[in-house]
Design an enzyme around this catalytic site. Structure first.
Site, PDB file in Angstrom:
ATOM      1  N   LYS A  60      -6.038   7.766  12.101  1.00  0.00           N
ATOM      2  CA  LYS A  60      -6.472   8.257  10.788  1.00  0.00           C
ATOM      3  C   LYS A  60      -6.874   9.727  10.833  1.00  0.00           C
ATOM      4  O   LYS A  60      -7.646  10.130  11.705  1.00  0.00           O
ATOM      5  CB  LYS A  60      -7.631   7.401  10.294  1.00  0.00           C
ATOM      6  N   ARG A 113      -1.920   6.838   9.493  1.00  0.00           N
ATOM      7  CA  ARG A 113      -2.121   6.314   8.136  1.00  0.00           C
ATOM      8  C   ARG A 113      -2.193   7.476   7.144  1.00  0.00           C
ATOM      9  O   ARG A 113      -2.059   8.639   7.512  1.00  0.00           O
ATOM     10  CB  ARG A 113      -3.407   5.485   8.096  1.00  0.00           C
ATOM     11  N   CYS A 172     -14.027  -1.341   6.140  1.00  0.00           N
ATOM     12  CA  CYS A 172     -13.025  -0.672   5.292  1.00  0.00           C
ATOM     13  C   CYS A 172     -13.633   0.205   4.200  1.00  0.00           C
ATOM     14  O   CYS A 172     -12.983   1.141   3.740  1.00  0.00           O
ATOM     15  CB  CYS A 172     -12.090  -1.705   4.679  1.00  0.00           C
ATOM     16  N   CYS A 214     -15.011  -3.153  -0.337  1.00  0.00           N
ATOM     17  CA  CYS A 214     -13.622  -3.442   0.048  1.00  0.00           C
ATOM     18  C   CYS A 214     -13.130  -4.655  -0.743  1.00  0.00           C
ATOM     19  O   CYS A 214     -13.933  -5.367  -1.341  1.00  0.00           O
ATOM     20  CB  CYS A 214     -13.565  -3.725   1.544  1.00  0.00           C
ATOM     21  N   CYS A 248     -16.538  -8.071   6.034  1.00  0.00           N
ATOM     22  CA  CYS A 248     -16.532  -8.341   7.475  1.00  0.00           C
ATOM     23  C   CYS A 248     -16.893  -7.042   8.191  1.00  0.00           C
ATOM     24  O   CYS A 248     -16.992  -5.987   7.556  1.00  0.00           O
ATOM     25  CB  CYS A 248     -15.172  -8.884   7.922  1.00  0.00           C
ATOM     26  N   CYS A 302      -7.962 -10.544   1.271  1.00  0.00           N
ATOM     27  CA  CYS A 302      -8.025 -10.140   2.678  1.00  0.00           C
ATOM     28  C   CYS A 302      -8.179 -11.341   3.601  1.00  0.00           C
ATOM     29  O   CYS A 302      -9.159 -12.093   3.501  1.00  0.00           O
ATOM     30  CB  CYS A 302      -9.180  -9.170   2.900  1.00  0.00           C
ATOM     31  N   LYS A 345      -3.854   1.858  14.732  1.00  0.00           N
ATOM     32  CA  LYS A 345      -3.818   2.792  13.598  1.00  0.00           C
ATOM     33  C   LYS A 345      -4.455   4.135  13.973  1.00  0.00           C
ATOM     34  O   LYS A 345      -5.324   4.199  14.871  1.00  0.00           O
ATOM     35  CB  LYS A 345      -4.536   2.190  12.405  1.00  0.00           C
ATOM     36  N   ARG A 348       0.847  -1.203   0.000  1.00  0.00           N
ATOM     37  CA  ARG A 348       0.000   0.000   0.000  1.00  0.00           C
ATOM     38  C   ARG A 348       0.876   1.244   0.000  1.00  0.00           C
ATOM     39  O   ARG A 348       1.820   1.338   0.793  1.00  0.00           O
ATOM     40  CB  ARG A 348      -0.871  -0.022   1.253  1.00  0.00           C
TER      41      ARG A 348
HETATM   42 FE1  SRM Z   1      -9.121  -1.552   6.305  1.00  0.00          FE
HETATM   43  C1  SRM Z   1      -7.828  -4.164   8.032  1.00  0.00           C
HETATM   44  C2  SRM Z   1      -8.263  -2.934   3.419  1.00  0.00           C
HETATM   45  C3  SRM Z   1      -9.686   1.403   4.787  1.00  0.00           C
HETATM   46  C4  SRM Z   1     -10.910  -0.514   9.040  1.00  0.00           C
HETATM   47  N1  SRM Z   1      -8.129  -3.234   5.824  1.00  0.00           N
HETATM   48  C5  SRM Z   1      -7.637  -4.173   6.677  1.00  0.00           C
HETATM   49  C6  SRM Z   1      -6.791  -5.192   5.934  1.00  0.00           C
HETATM   50  C7  SRM Z   1      -5.371  -4.718   5.933  1.00  0.00           C
HETATM   51  C8  SRM Z   1      -6.928  -6.642   6.420  1.00  0.00           C
HETATM   52  C9  SRM Z   1      -5.956  -7.160   7.452  1.00  0.00           C
HETATM   53  O1  SRM Z   1      -5.734  -6.496   8.477  1.00  0.00           O
HETATM   54  O2  SRM Z   1      -5.443  -8.257   7.240  1.00  0.00           O
HETATM   55  C10 SRM Z   1      -7.439  -5.071   4.527  1.00  0.00           C
HETATM   56  C11 SRM Z   1      -6.559  -5.476   3.349  1.00  0.00           C
HETATM   57  C12 SRM Z   1      -7.418  -6.098   2.285  1.00  0.00           C
HETATM   58  C13 SRM Z   1      -6.741  -6.321   0.999  1.00  0.00           C
HETATM   59  O3  SRM Z   1      -6.650  -7.486   0.580  1.00  0.00           O
HETATM   60  O4  SRM Z   1      -6.323  -5.366   0.365  1.00  0.00           O
HETATM   61  C14 SRM Z   1      -7.955  -3.655   4.562  1.00  0.00           C
HETATM   62  N2  SRM Z   1      -8.879  -0.864   4.471  1.00  0.00           N
HETATM   63  C15 SRM Z   1      -8.617  -1.615   3.383  1.00  0.00           C
HETATM   64  C16 SRM Z   1      -8.800  -0.827   2.103  1.00  0.00           C
HETATM   65  C17 SRM Z   1      -7.850  -1.242   0.990  1.00  0.00           C
HETATM   66  C18 SRM Z   1     -10.263  -0.979   1.667  1.00  0.00           C
HETATM   67  C19 SRM Z   1     -10.655  -0.381   0.359  1.00  0.00           C
HETATM   68  O5  SRM Z   1     -11.672  -0.828  -0.157  1.00  0.00           O
HETATM   69  O6  SRM Z   1     -10.032   0.534  -0.140  1.00  0.00           O
HETATM   70  C20 SRM Z   1      -8.592   0.592   2.655  1.00  0.00           C
HETATM   71  C21 SRM Z   1      -7.161   1.041   2.658  1.00  0.00           C
HETATM   72  C22 SRM Z   1      -7.048   2.481   3.059  1.00  0.00           C
HETATM   73  C23 SRM Z   1      -5.676   3.082   2.932  1.00  0.00           C
HETATM   74  O7  SRM Z   1      -5.274   3.409   1.807  1.00  0.00           O
HETATM   75  O8  SRM Z   1      -5.012   3.277   3.950  1.00  0.00           O
HETATM   76  C24 SRM Z   1      -9.081   0.408   4.082  1.00  0.00           C
HETATM   77  N3  SRM Z   1     -10.047   0.180   6.850  1.00  0.00           N
HETATM   78  C25 SRM Z   1     -10.288   1.234   6.018  1.00  0.00           C
HETATM   79  C26 SRM Z   1     -11.258   2.108   6.598  1.00  0.00           C
HETATM   80  C27 SRM Z   1     -11.832   3.371   5.958  1.00  0.00           C
HETATM   81  C28 SRM Z   1     -11.055   4.610   6.289  1.00  0.00           C
HETATM   82  O9  SRM Z   1      -9.938   4.535   6.800  1.00  0.00           O
HETATM   83  O10 SRM Z   1     -11.582   5.681   6.017  1.00  0.00           O
HETATM   84  C29 SRM Z   1     -11.619   1.545   7.812  1.00  0.00           C
HETATM   85  C30 SRM Z   1     -12.719   2.079   8.767  1.00  0.00           C
HETATM   86  C31 SRM Z   1     -12.294   3.246   9.552  1.00  0.00           C
HETATM   87  C32 SRM Z   1     -11.615   2.821  10.808  1.00  0.00           C
HETATM   88  O11 SRM Z   1     -10.402   2.666  10.768  1.00  0.00           O
HETATM   89  O12 SRM Z   1     -12.305   2.593  11.801  1.00  0.00           O
HETATM   90  C33 SRM Z   1     -10.849   0.339   7.961  1.00  0.00           C
HETATM   91  N4  SRM Z   1      -9.286  -2.195   8.229  1.00  0.00           N
HETATM   92  C34 SRM Z   1     -10.136  -1.668   9.167  1.00  0.00           C
HETATM   93  C35 SRM Z   1     -10.109  -2.506  10.343  1.00  0.00           C
HETATM   94  C36 SRM Z   1     -10.909  -2.273  11.644  1.00  0.00           C
HETATM   95  C37 SRM Z   1     -10.148  -1.422  12.584  1.00  0.00           C
HETATM   96  C38 SRM Z   1     -10.848  -1.290  13.928  1.00  0.00           C
HETATM   97  O13 SRM Z   1     -10.559  -0.339  14.625  1.00  0.00           O
HETATM   98  O14 SRM Z   1     -11.667  -2.118  14.290  1.00  0.00           O
HETATM   99  C39 SRM Z   1      -9.227  -3.559  10.044  1.00  0.00           C
HETATM  100  C40 SRM Z   1      -8.835  -4.722  10.980  1.00  0.00           C
HETATM  101  C41 SRM Z   1      -7.702  -4.416  11.871  1.00  0.00           C
HETATM  102  O15 SRM Z   1      -7.100  -3.350  11.821  1.00  0.00           O
HETATM  103  O16 SRM Z   1      -7.404  -5.293  12.683  1.00  0.00           O
HETATM  104  C42 SRM Z   1      -8.734  -3.341   8.714  1.00  0.00           C
HETATM  105 FE1  SF4 Z   2     -11.017  -7.226   4.766  1.00  0.00          FE
HETATM  106 FE2  SF4 Z   2     -13.044  -6.750   6.360  1.00  0.00          FE
HETATM  107 FE3  SF4 Z   2     -11.566  -4.743   5.497  1.00  0.00          FE
HETATM  108 FE4  SF4 Z   2     -13.137  -5.944   3.833  1.00  0.00          FE
HETATM  109  S1  SF4 Z   2     -13.807  -4.807   5.664  1.00  0.00           S
HETATM  110  S2  SF4 Z   2     -10.983  -5.454   3.457  1.00  0.00           S
HETATM  111  S3  SF4 Z   2     -13.102  -8.031   4.534  1.00  0.00           S
HETATM  112  S4  SF4 Z   2     -10.874  -6.342   6.830  1.00  0.00           S
END
Ligand code: SRM
Ligand code: SF4
Length: 590
Positions: A232, A164, A505, A456, A501, A462, A230, A95
């Site tokens: 943000k 981030r 994201c 996502c 899930c 993922c 993380k 990323r």
């Molecule tokens: Fe996310 C984890 C993809 C934005 C909340 N996110 C992941 C992981 C890295 C899975 C992992 O931990 O093994 C995913 C990788 C999937 C893949 O195969 O690419 C993933 N997140 C993404 C992306 C690529 C989704 C997308 O459709 O674009 C986004 C990358 C953003 C970036 O460029 O940095 C992405 N993730 C978000 C957002 C939206 C935002 O930031 O505005 C959220 C919700 C906001 C928040 O943070 O609360 C988000 N991602 C999570 C979470 C839940 C965190 C929590 O506090 O509960 C996880 C799980 C974790 O961190 O353990 C996670």
């Molecule tokens: Fe993976 Fe869940 Fe984030 Fe989708 S919402 S990319 S399934 S961690």
């Protein structure tokens, strides 16, 4: 499944950033791993050099995230593996850290080359306006990182317990408020860049090449254990909240002197404590909206950002990673205590009440727009952010052709779309011909429901995905398009966001219709949020099979058509009626 969130949970742990022997019994194992990692080096370099390994050990796998990469498994291949007994198929996601989503033409073309050479031939625009590569093999990791850095891009800090990608609306529109916001976005990203980790990054990935800037071997801001989780940051405008400010740990909402888009920008309202993720088995986790803390002036922005980071570093929960986000500090303390601690212990400026400008709009920036200097930018809708060639839609080749020919700057949006910038008026027909040649639809020819949808990646990359998302949503949207057309609702901009899930994201809890993977091919349906990101939606139905999602929504869409107030959006309508009434209606019509 969304939980009723209890008011005032336990006060977060007050373990300090440099962390603390006296509290160590309580710390999560990740805290120890960070502490002994020598500023995120671990033994990454040695494992990277070991060509007999196709993956990293658990410690290095965790550290790798800070460097911008996730070790993943190809989950499609896993299905075959179960049958044949072949070994795991390890792949890596990489990323970028791309503040404000800005790339030059050369950088875009470099990323296009890299995704073809080392990844799966696609570029994935993320919901934080960055790029992800998928499917990189360990043997190619170092070369990929080097190529990215060669293009003057980086991946440092794109993932991990750190700040981030700092996001802001990337549309190159000429008003003063946007200019201020764009500049501050870059300044804050710079001010929150880790120092010692930058040195480690260069050592591991770039053969210890000296870094041009001064590089410390300490982390004055973060400390050895970085952040509890993380962190943000986003910038937004009241009339254009395309970054979903209230979903962020820290948000800067522009304030103008007259409260109007073209007014003189005078500062920001600071928002803290938003986040989407929740865990099904934990009733003390939930999506939460950020709350207004205070008004700050433009020259206080970087200090405010650093102060919030320090507060989070010191007071975030380092024992329980499920409750480690800043949103739980704000929630558990309450906004008054949070504000008091912030102004008393961390921020050396007087408290000024938030100006409270309401969020009133959001824009996808699709189509042609003037940049104010006689030039134009073109916003294209990218389905679920995936830039690829497939069948007659040769999006990757088409964008490459346009960027190569016009050397146009590129901007990524937090709605997973792309803006191509800097065309002269007489370029426009040529660009349109290229779009047609490569089968790329003009945004205005797409349905509103498609343009306002996001998913996502989920399966196959993922590791946390419970269900499909990116590969499932297009079918749901196809069905919805037909239904909306039949009901005469095709001109309603209904936002649909799907995730595999509950982690959120694609920010599904802030959309008209949120679809969250629950089990197998079943989803929880949420309704009542809005495109403007001001409201969380509420659970309507649980465990709905994917092919039943649209049929279950049809009676509600019909009711909306019949009973909505003038100008009322689907989300507002669902909120006005409430989930209980909506559910009763669904039971009665079935
Ligand atoms: Fe996310 C984890 C993809 C934005 C909340 N996110 C992941 C992981 C890295 C899975 C992992 O931990 O093994 C995913 C990788 C999937 C893949 O195969 O690419 C993933 N997140 C993404 C992306 C690529 C989704 C997308 O459709 O674009 C986004 C990358 C953003 C970036 O460029 O940095 C992405 N993730 C978000 C957002 C939206 C935002 O930031 O505005 C959220 C919700 C906001 C928040 O943070 O609360 C988000 N991602 C999570 C979470 C839940 C965190 C929590 O506090 O509960 C996880 C799980 C974790 O961190 O353990 C996670
Ligand atoms: Fe993976 Fe869940 Fe984030 Fe989708 S919402 S990319 S399934 S961690």
């Amino acid at each position: 499944m969304m939980h009723a969130y209890p008011e005032g949970g336990p006060v977060a742990s007050s373990v300090k950033g440099e962390s603390s022997t006296q509290e160590s019994a309580k710390l999560s194992p990740v805290e120890h791993q960070k502490a002994v990692s020598n500023y995120l080096r671990g033994t990454l370099a040695a494992e990277l050099a070991d060509t007999s390994l196709d993956h990293f050990n658990d410690l290095n796998k965790g550290l790798l995230k800070f460097h911008g990469s996730y070790q993943q498994e190809d989950r499609d291949a896993r299905k075959n593996r179960d049958k044949t007994g072949v070994a795991r198929s390890y792949i890596f996601m990489i990323r970028l850290k791309l503040p404000g989503g800005q790339l030059t033409a050369d950088q875009y073309l470099a990323m296009d080359d890299i995704c073809g050479r080392y990844a799966n031939g696609t570029l994935r625009i993320t919901t934080r306006q960055s790029f992800q590569l998928h499917g990189v093999l360990k043997a190619n990791l170092k070369a990929t990182m080097a190529a990215i850095n060669e293009a003057l891009l980086t991946t440092l800090g794109a993932c991990g317990d750190i700040t981030r990608n700092v996001i802001c609306c990337s549309a190159p529109l000429p008003d003063a408020a946007r200019a201020m916001m764009r500049e501050h976005c870059q300044q804050v990203a710079q001010a929150l860049t880790p120092q010692a980790a930058r040195r480690a990054y260069h050592e591991i990935w770039l053969n210890g090449k000296p870094f041009t800037a001064e590089c410390a071997d300490e982390e004055p801001l973060y400390g050895k254990t970085y952040l509890p989780r993380k962190f943000k940051v986003a910038f937004a405008l009241p009339h254009d909240n395309c970054t979903d400010l209230l979903a962020q740990c820290l948000g800067f909402l522009v304030v103008t002197d007259n409260g109007q888009p073209h007014g003189r920008p005078i500062g920001y309202d600071l928002y803290c404590g938003g986040g989407q993720g929740q865990t099904n088995s934990r009733a003390d986790t939930a999506p939460l909206l950020a709350q207004a803390i205070g008004f700050i002036e433009p020259d206080e922005v970087t200090e405010a950002a650093q102060a919030i980071v320090r507060l989070y570093r010191d007071h975030g929960n380092r024992a329980d990673r499920k409750r480690a986000r800043l949103k739980y500090v704000v929630h558990d303390w309450g906004v008054n205590k949070f504000r008091e601690v912030f102004y008393r212990d961390y921020f050396p400026y007087p408290y000024r009440p938030p100006r409270g400008l309401p969020i009133s709009g959001v824009d996808l920036h699709h189509g042609w727009h003037g940049m104010g200097d006689g030039r134009w930018f073109l916003g294209l809708s990218v389905e679920n952010g995936r830039i690829k060639d497939e069948g007659t839609l040769r999006l990757r080749s088409g964008i490459r052709a346009i960027v190569s020919r016009f050397r146009c700057d590129v901007r990524l949006t937090t709605q997973q779309d792309i803006l191509l910038c800097g065309f002269h008026t007489n370029d426009r027909p040529v660009v349109e011909n290229l779009l047609a040649e490569y089968g790329i639809p003009k945004p205005e020819s797409l349905s509103l429901v498609q343009r306002w949808s996001m998913a996502c990646p989920a399966i196959p990359t993922c590791g946390l995905a419970i269900t499909e998302s990116e590969r499932a949503l297009p079918h749901v949207i196809d069905q919805l398009e037909m239904v909306l057309q039949e009901l005469g609702l095709q001109d309603e901009p209904i936002s649909v966001r799907m995730t595999g899930c509950p982690n959120g994201c694609a920010r599904p809890y802030q959309s008209d219709i949120g679809l969250v993977g629950r089990s197998g091919n079943k989803y929880t349906i949420y309704v009542g949020g809005d495109r403007l990101g001001r409201r969380l939606n509420q659970e309507l139905m649980d465990l709905v099979p994917v092919d039943q999602i649209v049929p279950r929504l049809v009676p509600l869409l019909r009711l909306y058509k019949q009973q909505r107030n003038p100008g009322e959006s689907f989300g507002e309508f669902c909120t006005r009626l409430g989930p209980a009434v909506l559910r009763t209606h669904l039971e009665n019509v079935n």
